[in-house]
Design an enzyme around this catalytic site. Structure first.
Site, PDB file in Angstrom:
ATOM      1  N   TRP A   1      -1.522 -14.316 -11.771  1.00 28.33           N
ATOM      2  CA  TRP A   1      -2.605 -13.548 -11.492  1.00 28.33           C
ATOM      3  C   TRP A   1      -3.409 -13.811 -12.580  1.00 28.33           C
ATOM      4  O   TRP A   1      -3.097 -13.362 -13.689  1.00 28.33           O
ATOM      5  CB  TRP A   1      -2.464 -12.039 -11.031  1.00 28.33           C
ATOM      6  CG  TRP A   1      -3.614 -11.263 -10.765  1.00 28.33           C
ATOM      7  CD1 TRP A   1      -3.996 -11.040  -9.284  1.00 28.33           C
ATOM      8  CD2 TRP A   1      -4.614 -10.649 -11.427  1.00 28.33           C
ATOM      9  NE1 TRP A   1      -5.257 -10.437  -9.377  1.00 28.33           N
ATOM     10  CE2 TRP A   1      -5.367  -9.970 -10.639  1.00 28.33           C
ATOM     11  CE3 TRP A   1      -4.515 -10.259 -12.736  1.00 28.33           C
ATOM     12  CZ2 TRP A   1      -6.455  -9.265 -10.963  1.00 28.33           C
ATOM     13  CZ3 TRP A   1      -5.703  -9.521 -13.213  1.00 28.33           C
ATOM     14  CH2 TRP A   1      -6.599  -8.752 -12.190  1.00 28.33           C
TER      15      TRP A   1
ATOM     16  N   HIS B   1     -31.412  12.534  -5.227  1.00 30.84           N
ATOM     17  CA  HIS B   1     -31.705  12.139  -6.421  1.00 30.84           C
ATOM     18  C   HIS B   1     -31.445  10.662  -6.761  1.00 30.84           C
ATOM     19  O   HIS B   1     -31.307  10.317  -7.768  1.00 30.84           O
ATOM     20  CB  HIS B   1     -30.669  13.055  -7.593  1.00 30.84           C
ATOM     21  CG  HIS B   1     -30.922  14.304  -7.432  1.00 30.84           C
ATOM     22  ND1 HIS B   1     -31.949  14.986  -7.961  1.00 30.84           N
ATOM     23  CD2 HIS B   1     -30.010  15.397  -6.902  1.00 30.84           C
ATOM     24  CE1 HIS B   1     -32.055  16.212  -7.614  1.00 30.84           C
ATOM     25  NE2 HIS B   1     -30.808  16.590  -7.346  1.00 30.84           N
TER      26      HIS B   1
ATOM     27  N   ASN C   1       4.871 -12.427 -17.680  1.00 28.35           N
ATOM     28  CA  ASN C   1       3.898 -11.162 -17.174  1.00 28.35           C
ATOM     29  C   ASN C   1       3.184 -10.353 -18.131  1.00 28.35           C
ATOM     30  O   ASN C   1       4.180  -9.889 -19.206  1.00 28.35           O
ATOM     31  CB  ASN C   1       4.603 -10.250 -15.965  1.00 28.35           C
ATOM     32  CG  ASN C   1       3.672  -9.203 -15.506  1.00 28.35           C
ATOM     33  OD1 ASN C   1       2.432  -9.199 -15.697  1.00 28.35           O
ATOM     34  ND2 ASN C   1       4.435  -8.254 -14.841  1.00 28.35           N
ATOM     35  N   GLY C   2       2.005 -10.247 -18.444  1.00 31.62           N
ATOM     36  CA  GLY C   2       1.584  -9.403 -19.390  1.00 31.62           C
ATOM     37  C   GLY C   2       0.447 -10.229 -20.152  1.00 31.62           C
ATOM     38  O   GLY C   2      -0.045 -11.197 -19.627  1.00 31.62           O
TER      39      GLY C   2
ATOM     40  N   GLU D   1     -12.774   7.544  -1.705  1.00 31.09           N
ATOM     41  CA  GLU D   1     -11.639   6.859  -1.373  1.00 31.09           C
ATOM     42  C   GLU D   1     -11.937   6.044  -0.316  1.00 31.09           C
ATOM     43  O   GLU D   1     -11.445   4.596  -0.017  1.00 31.09           O
ATOM     44  CB  GLU D   1     -10.326   7.820  -1.158  1.00 31.09           C
ATOM     45  CG  GLU D   1      -9.171   7.046  -0.690  1.00 31.09           C
ATOM     46  CD  GLU D   1      -8.583   6.135  -1.410  1.00 31.09           C
ATOM     47  OE1 GLU D   1      -8.965   5.843  -2.838  1.00 31.09           O
ATOM     48  OE2 GLU D   1      -7.889   5.298  -1.105  1.00 31.09           O
TER      49      GLU D   1
ATOM     50  N   LYS E   1      -1.529  -5.239  -6.585  1.00 31.85           N
ATOM     51  CA  LYS E   1      -1.137  -4.162  -6.090  1.00 31.85           C
ATOM     52  C   LYS E   1      -0.722  -3.207  -7.235  1.00 31.85           C
ATOM     53  O   LYS E   1      -0.750  -1.996  -7.400  1.00 31.85           O
ATOM     54  CB  LYS E   1       0.192  -4.379  -5.282  1.00 31.85           C
ATOM     55  CG  LYS E   1       0.844  -3.244  -4.651  1.00 31.85           C
ATOM     56  CD  LYS E   1       0.145  -2.572  -3.580  1.00 31.85           C
ATOM     57  CE  LYS E   1       0.941  -1.360  -3.197  1.00 31.85           C
ATOM     58  NZ  LYS E   1      -0.424  -0.465  -2.397  1.00 31.85           N
TER      59      LYS E   1
ATOM     60  N   LYS F   1     -11.789   1.850  -0.046  1.00 30.87           N
ATOM     61  CA  LYS F   1     -10.939   1.143   0.898  1.00 30.87           C
ATOM     62  C   LYS F   1     -11.979  -0.139   1.552  1.00 30.87           C
ATOM     63  O   LYS F   1     -11.679  -1.191   1.840  1.00 30.87           O
ATOM     64  CB  LYS F   1     -10.386   2.043   2.137  1.00 30.87           C
ATOM     65  CG  LYS F   1      -9.329   2.830   1.812  1.00 30.87           C
ATOM     66  CD  LYS F   1      -7.803   2.104   1.752  1.00 30.87           C
ATOM     67  CE  LYS F   1      -7.792   1.941   0.355  1.00 30.87           C
ATOM     68  NZ  LYS F   1      -7.229   2.812  -0.704  1.00 30.87           N
TER      69      LYS F   1
ATOM     70  N   CYS G   1       0.904 -10.456 -11.869  1.00 30.63           N
ATOM     71  CA  CYS G   1       1.961 -11.446 -11.871  1.00 30.63           C
ATOM     72  C   CYS G   1       3.538 -11.123 -11.482  1.00 30.63           C
ATOM     73  O   CYS G   1       3.752  -9.870 -11.847  1.00 30.63           O
ATOM     74  CB  CYS G   1       2.284 -12.007 -13.253  1.00 30.63           C
ATOM     75  SG  CYS G   1       0.874 -12.689 -13.889  1.00 30.63           S
TER      76      CYS G   1
ATOM     77  N   GLU H   1     -12.663  -2.770  -0.999  1.00 30.41           N
ATOM     78  CA  GLU H   1     -11.375  -3.500  -1.294  1.00 30.41           C
ATOM     79  C   GLU H   1     -11.177  -4.479  -0.063  1.00 30.41           C
ATOM     80  O   GLU H   1     -10.893  -5.848  -0.597  1.00 30.41           O
ATOM     81  CB  GLU H   1     -10.444  -2.457  -1.372  1.00 30.41           C
ATOM     82  CG  GLU H   1     -10.128  -1.951  -2.657  1.00 30.41           C
ATOM     83  CD  GLU H   1      -8.801  -1.053  -2.697  1.00 30.41           C
ATOM     84  OE1 GLU H   1      -8.036  -1.094  -3.678  1.00 30.41           O
ATOM     85  OE2 GLU H   1      -8.580  -0.137  -1.750  1.00 30.41           O
TER      86      GLU H   1
ATOM     87  N   ARG I   1       1.826  -8.079  -4.623  1.00 27.76           N
ATOM     88  CA  ARG I   1       1.586  -7.573  -5.889  1.00 27.76           C
ATOM     89  C   ARG I   1      -0.027  -8.278  -6.182  1.00 27.76           C
ATOM     90  O   ARG I   1      -0.640  -7.989  -6.946  1.00 27.76           O
ATOM     91  CB  ARG I   1       2.288  -8.164  -7.169  1.00 27.76           C
ATOM     92  CG  ARG I   1       3.652  -7.378  -7.049  1.00 27.76           C
ATOM     93  CD  ARG I   1       4.717  -7.894  -7.901  1.00 27.76           C
ATOM     94  NE  ARG I   1       4.468  -7.773  -9.273  1.00 27.76           N
ATOM     95  CZ  ARG I   1       4.782  -6.815 -10.093  1.00 27.76           C
ATOM     96  NH1 ARG I   1       5.905  -5.965  -9.453  1.00 27.76           N
ATOM     97  NH2 ARG I   1       4.545  -6.593 -11.329  1.00 27.76           N
TER      98      ARG I   1
HETATM   99  C1  G6P Z   1      -4.436  -1.401  -8.174  1.00 26.85           C
HETATM  100  C2  G6P Z   1      -4.117  -1.242  -6.702  1.00 26.85           C
HETATM  101  C3  G6P Z   1      -4.712   0.344  -6.135  1.00 26.85           C
HETATM  102  C4  G6P Z   1      -4.047   1.168  -6.997  1.00 26.85           C
HETATM  103  C5  G6P Z   1      -4.093   1.179  -8.612  1.00 26.85           C
HETATM  104  C6  G6P Z   1      -3.543   2.037  -9.293  1.00 26.85           C
HETATM  105  O1  G6P Z   1      -5.711  -1.284  -8.539  1.00 26.85           O
HETATM  106  O2  G6P Z   1      -4.610  -2.425  -6.223  1.00 26.85           O
HETATM  107  O3  G6P Z   1      -4.283   0.369  -5.040  1.00 26.85           O
HETATM  108  O4  G6P Z   1      -4.655   2.479  -6.529  1.00 26.85           O
HETATM  109  O5  G6P Z   1      -3.812   0.001  -9.005  1.00 26.85           O
HETATM  110  O6  G6P Z   1      -2.124   1.965  -9.124  1.00 26.85           O
HETATM  111  P1  G6P Z   1      -1.155   2.905  -9.496  1.00 26.85           P
HETATM  112  O7  G6P Z   1       0.365   2.101  -8.777  1.00 26.85           O
HETATM  113  O8  G6P Z   1      -0.807   3.398 -10.886  1.00 26.85           O
HETATM  114  O9  G6P Z   1      -1.239   4.108  -8.492  1.00 26.85           O
END
Ligand code: G6P
Length: 612
Positions: free
Chosen positions: A75, A508, A100-101, A485, A607, A489, A2, A492, A27
C-alpha cells in the site's frame, strides 16, 4: 495496508505464500510480489502492479519456486504504485526483504548508502533497509546479526522479513510498531502480518512483541528482545475459523457482514448479562469494578468508524452517569499536550487493535502516567492494543473482511453500552434502571433482524443516488454520530461526497447547498429530539431539498413527493443508534453496487492502517 507472508518449509512455498496474500487482500494494497531462494541457491522474485491475481498470472507464465520465501502486498507510502516499488526489495543477489511500516530516517540512510556505492532501483524506504542489512552481511556476520545491527540504525515503525541465499535454512523477522506473527508447523514455519494469512496452514501462533527479532528455521525458532536477550514468547492456539473468511452465498463481504450483525451482536452480549445486570468479569480484570468505581473522567481515543462509535458512547455515558467523557481522533490526540487529569479511564476503540495512531496515543498516555487505567474495546484478541491495555472488552464480531466497517461498529456500540452499565453499577446507579437497560439489550439481535428486512426497499431507493455527486446526512443527539457513520460509509464505497451535520447546525451553512439535486438522509427515531428534528426537515423541504428519512411509525412523519420515509422498527431510545445504523449501511452498499465500485476494497483505503 501492507501485508506480509513468509514460509520456510520442506516443500515448495509459493502457493502457500499466494494463498496468504489472497487472505490479506482485505487490508487494501496496490501491488504484490513474492521472492524465494531456489533449490539452486539463487534469490529470485516476481512482482506485479494491481491485484494478487495479476501476480498469480505472471507466475503461471514465468514460474519460480523454492522452500524459503517471502511475499507482500504493498500500500504505497513512499513512491507511486508501480512494479519497481513493489516488494520484495533486493540488495544485489544477496538480501531479499519485505516491510510493513515507515522508515522515518530513510533519506539520510539513502544518501549514506549511495556514497557507499549502493544503487537504488525504487523510491521506497524499504530498499534502504535491504542495502543496510547488506552492509553488515558483507562484514561476514550472520543474517541474524546483520538484521540486529541494521535495526539499531532504523527510526520509525516496521515489521520486516528477510531472506538470503547465504543462509537457506533461515528466515529472519523483526518487529517494531507494525504487527507480526509466527505460525508454527511441523518441520515448517510461517510468518504473517496477521493470523488470517496463515489459517490454511496452522492454528498455532507466536505473537512477537515490540522490539523482537526472530531467527526462524524449519524446526526451531529463536526470539531475541529489544536488548538482544534470548526470550521465549507463549504459543497461542487460535480458534479463529478459516471459513469465516469465505463469502458463502453473498456477493460481497460487506453484505455478508451487514447480515451477520444479529449474530455478532448476540455473541458480544453472550455470557455478559446476568439476570438484571452486566457481569464485570467481561473486562478480564478481577478488580474491574473497584477500578471503575474510582473513575472521575473518561477519554476515548479511536480512528475512522471506531471514532464514531466513541462519539455515540459519549452521549450514552454522560446521559447515564456523572462521569465527563471526551472523545478524540488518535492522530490529533497523540500530538497534543494533555493537561494532567485525575482518575481518568483511557479507552481505545479499534476493530483491528493495530491502528498505528491509536497505539501511539495509548503509548503516550502510558509513558506520561496520564491515566488511572487503560481499557480497549477491540475485535482482535492478542492484538497490540489488547496486549498493551490494562483491561480489554472484546467485541465478538468475528473477522471483518470488508474494508468499510459494519459489524465491528455495531458490536463496538454494544460494548460501549456494556461499559456504560458497568460504570453505572460501579457508581451505585438505580438498580431498576440497570435492569431495564439489560432487558432492552437482550432485544437487540431481533430488532436488528427487523431492520435488515428493509433491504429490498433500500435497494430500490438506492437507484436515486447513483447520479448524485453530493449528499447530506442529518441527525440529532446520539443519532448525529450515526449520521456521520452513514456519510462515511457512503463516501468510502460509492465515492459520493457525503457530509454529516447535526440537524440544528443546518441553518449555519449547509442550508445554502440545499436544492433538488441534493439528497438529504436523516435518521429520525421517535426520541426526545424528534420535534426539533422535524423543524429542521421543514427548513430543508421549503428549499426544495429531496429528503430520505429513516423513522419509526411513532414519529408520524408524512411522506410526499420530496420526502421519502423508510419505516424502521420502534426501538428503546438507547438502542436507536445501533438499529438505525443498519439501514444506512445497506443504503451505501446498494449505491456502491449500482455504481459498480469495488465494494469490499474501495480505492486508496486500507482495512488496517498500521502506518501513520
Ligand atoms: C481504517 C479502516 C476503517 C477503520 C479505521 C480504524 O480507516 O478502513 O474501517 O474504522 O481504519 O481502524 P480500527 O481497526 O482501529 O478500528
Amino acid at each position: 495496508m501492507c501485508g506480509i507472508v513468509g514460509a520456510i518449509a520442506q516443500r515448495p512455498v509459493v502457493e502457500i505464500l499466494l494463498e496468504g496474500l489472497r487472505r490479506l487482500e482485505y487490508r487494501g494494497y496496490d501491488s504484490a510480489g513474492v521472492a524465494v531462494v531456489r533449490d539452486t541457491g539463487d534469490l529470485v522474485r516476481s512482482r506485479a502492479l494491481g491485484k494478487v491475481a495479476a501476480l498469480t498470472d505472471r507466475l503461471a507464465d514465468e514460474p519460480i519456486d523454492g522452500k524459503l520465501g517471502i511475499a507482500h502486498t504493498r500500500w504505497a507510502t513512499h513512491g507511486v504504485p508501480a512494479e519497481r516499488n513493489a516488494h520484495p526489495h533486493f540488495s544485489g543477489e544477496w538480501v531479499g526483504i519485505v516491510h510493513n511500516g515507515i522508515i522515518e530516517n530513510h533519506v539520510e540512510l539513502r544518501e549514506r548508502l549511495k556514497n557507499d556505492g549502493y544503487r537504488f532501483d525504487s523510491d521506497t524506504d524499504t530498499e534502504v533497509v535491504a542495502h543496510l542489512i547488506d552492509v553488515f552481511r558483507r562484514k561476514g556476520i550472520s543474517l541474524l546479526d546483520a538484521v540486529m545491527a541494521a535495526r539499531c540504525e532504523l527510526q520509525g515503525a516496521y515489521a520486516l522479513a528477510v531472506i538470503s541465499p547465504d543462509e537457506t535454512d533461515t528466515l529472519i523477522v523483526a518487529r517494531h510498531g507494525s504487527p507480526l506473527v509466527i505460525g508454527l508447523g511441523i518441520g515448517e514455519n510461517f510468518i504473517g502480518s496477521d493470523i488470517q494469512a496463515l489459517l490454511p496452514v496452522t492454528s498455532r501462533f507466536i505473537y512477537l512483541e515490540n522490539g523482537d527479532v526472530a531467527k526462524i528455521n524449519r524446526h526451531k525458532i529463536d526470539i531475541y528482545d529489544a536488548n538482544g536477550e534470548r526470550v521465549s514468547r507463549p504459543v497461542k492456539e487460535s480458534s479463529a475459523a478459516m471459513c469465516s473468511a469465505e463469502l458463502g452465498e453473498y456477493r460481497h463481504f460487506m453484505l455478508k457482514e451487514i447480515f451477520e450483525q444479529p449474530q455478532s451482536v448476540a455473541a458480544t452480549l453472550e455470557n455478559r448479562l446476568a439476570g438484571d445486570h452486566v457481569l464485570p468479569s467481561l473486562l478480564g480484570a478481577p478488580d474491574a469494578l473497584e477500578k471503575l468505581a474510582q473513575v472521575e473522567e473518561i477519554q476515548i481515543i479511536a480512528c475512522g468508524t471506531s471514532y464514531h462509535a466513541g462519539l455515540v458512547g459519549r452521549y450514552w455515558i454522560e446521559a447515564n452517569t456523572d462521569i465527563p467523557c471526551h472523545v478524540e481522533v488518535a492522530s490529533e490526540y497523540r500530538y497534543r499536550r494533555q493537561p494532567p487529569r485525575k482518575n481518568m479511564l483511557f479507552v481505545t476503540i479499534s476493530q483491528s487493535g493495530e491502528t498505528a495512531d491509536t497505539l501511539a496515543a495509548l503509548e503516550k498516555i502510558k509513558e506520561n502516567h496520564g491515566c488511572m487505567a487503560t481499557l480497549t474495546i477491540c475485535n482482535v484478541a492478542e492484538s497490540s492494543l489488547t496486549r498493551e491495555s490494562d483491561m480489554s472488552l472484546m467485541t465478538m464480531a468475528g473477522p471483518e473482511i470488508g474494508v468499510a466497517s459494519t459489524k465491528a461498529f455495531t458490536t463496538q456500540l454494544v460494548a460501549l453500552q456494556l461499559l456504560m452499565v458497568l460504570l453505572m453499577q460501579a457508581k451505585g446507579a438505580d438498580k431498576a434502571r440497570v435492569e431495564q437497560i439489560t432487558a432492552d439489550l437482550r432485544k437487540l439481535p431481533a430488532l436488528i433482524e427487523q431492520a435488515l428486512d428493509l433491504n429490498p426497499k433500500i435497494e430500490v431507493l438506492s437507484e436515486r443516488f447513483i447520479e448524485k455527486h453530493h449528499s447530506l446526512f442529518l441527525g440529532r443527539g446520539e443519532l448525529y454520530p450515526v449520521a456521520m457513520e452513514g456519510a462515511l460509509k457512503l463516501k468510502e464505497i460509492s465515492y459520493i461526497h457525503a457530509e454529516a451535520y447535526p440537524a440544528g447546525e443546518l441553518k449555519h451553512g449547509p442550508l445554502a447547498l440545499v436544492d433538488s439535486e441534493m439528497p438529504i438522509v436523516t435518521v429520525a427515531p421517535s426520541t426526545g429530539l424528534l420535534e426539533k428534528l422535524k423543524s429542521n426537515l421543514e427548513e430543508v423541504r421549503s428549499r426544495g431539498g429531496e429528503l430520505y428519512v429513516f423513522a419509526d411509525r411513532e414519529a408520524h412523519i408524512k411522506a410526499d413527493d420530496s420526502l421519502h420515509v423508510l419505516e424502521v422498527p420502534h426501538v428503546p431510545e438507547l438502542l436507536a443508534p445501533i438499529v438505525y445504523t443498519v439501514p444506512l449501511q445497506l443504503l451505501s452498499y446498494h449505491v456502491a453496487v449500482q455504481k459498480g465500485t469495488d465494494v469490499d476494497k474501495p480505492r486508496n483505503l486500507a482495512k488496517s492502517v498500521t502506518v501513520e
